[in-house]
Design a protein around this motif. Structure first.
Motif, PDB file in Angstrom:
ATOM      1  N   GLU A   1      56.539 -34.524  -3.214  1.00 15.38           N
ATOM      2  CA  GLU A   1      55.284 -33.178  -4.371  1.00 15.38           C
ATOM      3  C   GLU A   1      55.292 -32.704  -3.304  1.00 15.38           C
ATOM      4  OE1 GLU A   1      51.190 -34.289  -3.853  1.00 15.38           O
ATOM      5  OE2 GLU A   1      51.617 -36.242  -4.261  1.00 15.38           O
ATOM      6  N   THR A   2      55.826 -31.075  -4.274  1.00 16.01           N
ATOM      7  CA  THR A   2      56.399 -29.253  -4.021  1.00 16.01           C
ATOM      8  C   THR A   2      54.115 -29.186  -4.713  1.00 16.01           C
ATOM      9  OG1 THR A   2      56.923 -28.972  -5.844  1.00 16.01           O
ATOM     10  CG2 THR A   2      57.866 -30.225  -3.332  1.00 16.01           C
ATOM     11  N   ALA A   3      54.090 -28.126  -4.494  1.00 20.67           N
ATOM     12  CA  ALA A   3      52.567 -27.174  -4.532  1.00 20.67           C
ATOM     13  C   ALA A   3      53.507 -25.952  -4.575  1.00 20.67           C
ATOM     14  CB  ALA A   3      50.899 -26.935  -4.316  1.00 20.67           C
TER      15      ALA A   3
ATOM     16  N   SER B   1      46.093 -19.917 -10.144  1.00 18.04           N
ATOM     17  CA  SER B   1      46.204 -20.679 -10.801  1.00 18.04           C
ATOM     18  C   SER B   1      47.828 -21.121  -9.153  1.00 18.04           C
ATOM     19  CB  SER B   1      47.117 -20.787 -11.973  1.00 18.04           C
ATOM     20  OG  SER B   1      46.065 -20.378 -12.612  1.00 18.04           O
ATOM     21  N   TYR B   2      47.749 -22.332  -9.324  1.00 21.16           N
ATOM     22  CA  TYR B   2      48.883 -23.399  -8.660  1.00 21.16           C
ATOM     23  C   TYR B   2      49.171 -24.174  -9.256  1.00 21.16           C
ATOM     24  CZ  TYR B   2      45.705 -26.619  -5.825  1.00 21.16           C
ATOM     25  OH  TYR B   2      44.921 -27.229  -5.551  1.00 21.16           O
ATOM     26  N   HIS B   3      50.387 -25.491  -9.064  1.00 20.06           N
ATOM     27  CA  HIS B   3      50.132 -26.656  -9.552  1.00 20.06           C
ATOM     28  C   HIS B   3      51.332 -27.340  -8.332  1.00 20.06           C
ATOM     29  CE1 HIS B   3      53.352 -23.222 -10.955  1.00 20.06           C
ATOM     30  NE2 HIS B   3      54.875 -24.444 -10.831  1.00 20.06           N
TER      31      HIS B   3
ATOM     32  N   GLN C   1      48.437 -28.667 -13.162  1.00 20.87           N
ATOM     33  CA  GLN C   1      48.309 -27.617 -13.159  1.00 20.87           C
ATOM     34  C   GLN C   1      46.555 -27.650 -12.350  1.00 20.87           C
ATOM     35  OE1 GLN C   1      49.917 -24.375 -13.949  1.00 20.87           O
ATOM     36  NE2 GLN C   1      48.238 -23.659 -12.370  1.00 20.87           N
ATOM     37  N   TYR C   2      46.246 -26.689 -10.815  1.00 19.99           N
ATOM     38  CA  TYR C   2      44.708 -25.909 -11.075  1.00 19.99           C
ATOM     39  C   TYR C   2      44.516 -24.796 -11.463  1.00 19.99           C
ATOM     40  CZ  TYR C   2      46.075 -30.288  -8.254  1.00 19.99           C
ATOM     41  OH  TYR C   2      45.821 -31.331  -8.124  1.00 19.99           O
TER      42      TYR C   2
ATOM     43  N   ASN D   1      52.334 -27.701   1.335  1.00 18.12           N
ATOM     44  CA  ASN D   1      53.630 -27.846   1.099  1.00 18.12           C
ATOM     45  C   ASN D   1      54.230 -28.220   2.374  1.00 18.12           C
ATOM     46  OD1 ASN D   1      54.813 -27.732  -1.539  1.00 18.12           O
ATOM     47  ND2 ASN D   1      54.845 -25.388  -1.280  1.00 18.12           N
ATOM     48  N   ASP D   2      53.693 -28.483   3.862  1.00 19.66           N
ATOM     49  CA  ASP D   2      53.860 -28.566   4.989  1.00 19.66           C
ATOM     50  C   ASP D   2      53.207 -30.385   4.784  1.00 19.66           C
ATOM     51  OD1 ASP D   2      55.356 -26.700   5.895  1.00 19.66           O
ATOM     52  OD2 ASP D   2      53.684 -26.062   6.900  1.00 19.66           O
ATOM     53  N   ARG D   3      51.874 -30.447   4.466  1.00 21.33           N
ATOM     54  CA  ARG D   3      51.333 -31.529   4.798  1.00 21.33           C
ATOM     55  C   ARG D   3      51.252 -32.405   3.246  1.00 21.33           C
ATOM     56  NH1 ARG D   3      46.434 -27.826   4.239  1.00 21.33           N
ATOM     57  NH2 ARG D   3      46.172 -28.964   2.255  1.00 21.33           N
ATOM     58  N   LEU D   4      52.290 -31.924   2.591  1.00 19.94           N
ATOM     59  CA  LEU D   4      52.754 -32.840   0.984  1.00 19.94           C
ATOM     60  C   LEU D   4      54.192 -32.915   2.159  1.00 19.94           C
ATOM     61  CD1 LEU D   4      51.812 -30.599  -1.682  1.00 19.94           C
ATOM     62  CD2 LEU D   4      50.928 -32.478  -1.005  1.00 19.94           C
TER      63      LEU D   4
END
Length: 110
Positions: A53-55, A43-45, A32-33, A14-17
């Protein structure tokens, strides 16, 4: 460096995004991953959109696209030693959902 696919890893992602160095999606898309490990799956999305963007860890309520891979493939894609395109072509990365949404959301295709 935080452990791969941990809460700390998602925070670092998230910091990079948040730096927002790349083009932003023109329309919202949820990706979704699913990373399959020997005994379980993680899983993360990512939420992509005009705001950035956020994760997030876990499953999305309603993903537009889902990428599934094993942990080794996920690590290689994450560290840049394997492109997602090559992983897809060789069957290491599986795709479900509407990939055209990803294409349409990219600013160069809008």
């Amino acid at each position: 460096m935080p452990g791969f696919l941990t809460a700390e890893w998602v925070t670092a992602l998230n910091d990079r995004l948040a730096e927002g160095t790349g083009p932003r999606a023109t329309t919202p898309v949820t990706v979704q991953y699913v990373v399959e490990r020997e005994s379980d799956a993680v899983s993360y999305h990512q939420l992509l959109g005009p705001e950035g963007e956020t994760a997030h860890l876990g499953m999305a309520a309603d993903a537009d696209v889902t990428f599934t891979m094993d942990e080794a493939t996920a690590q290689q894609i994450s560290n840049g030693s394997l492109s997602s395109e090559e992983a897809f072509i060789t069957g290491q990365l599986r795709l479900e959902g509407d990939a055209t949404l990803l294409i349409a959301a990219h600013p160069d295709n809008a």
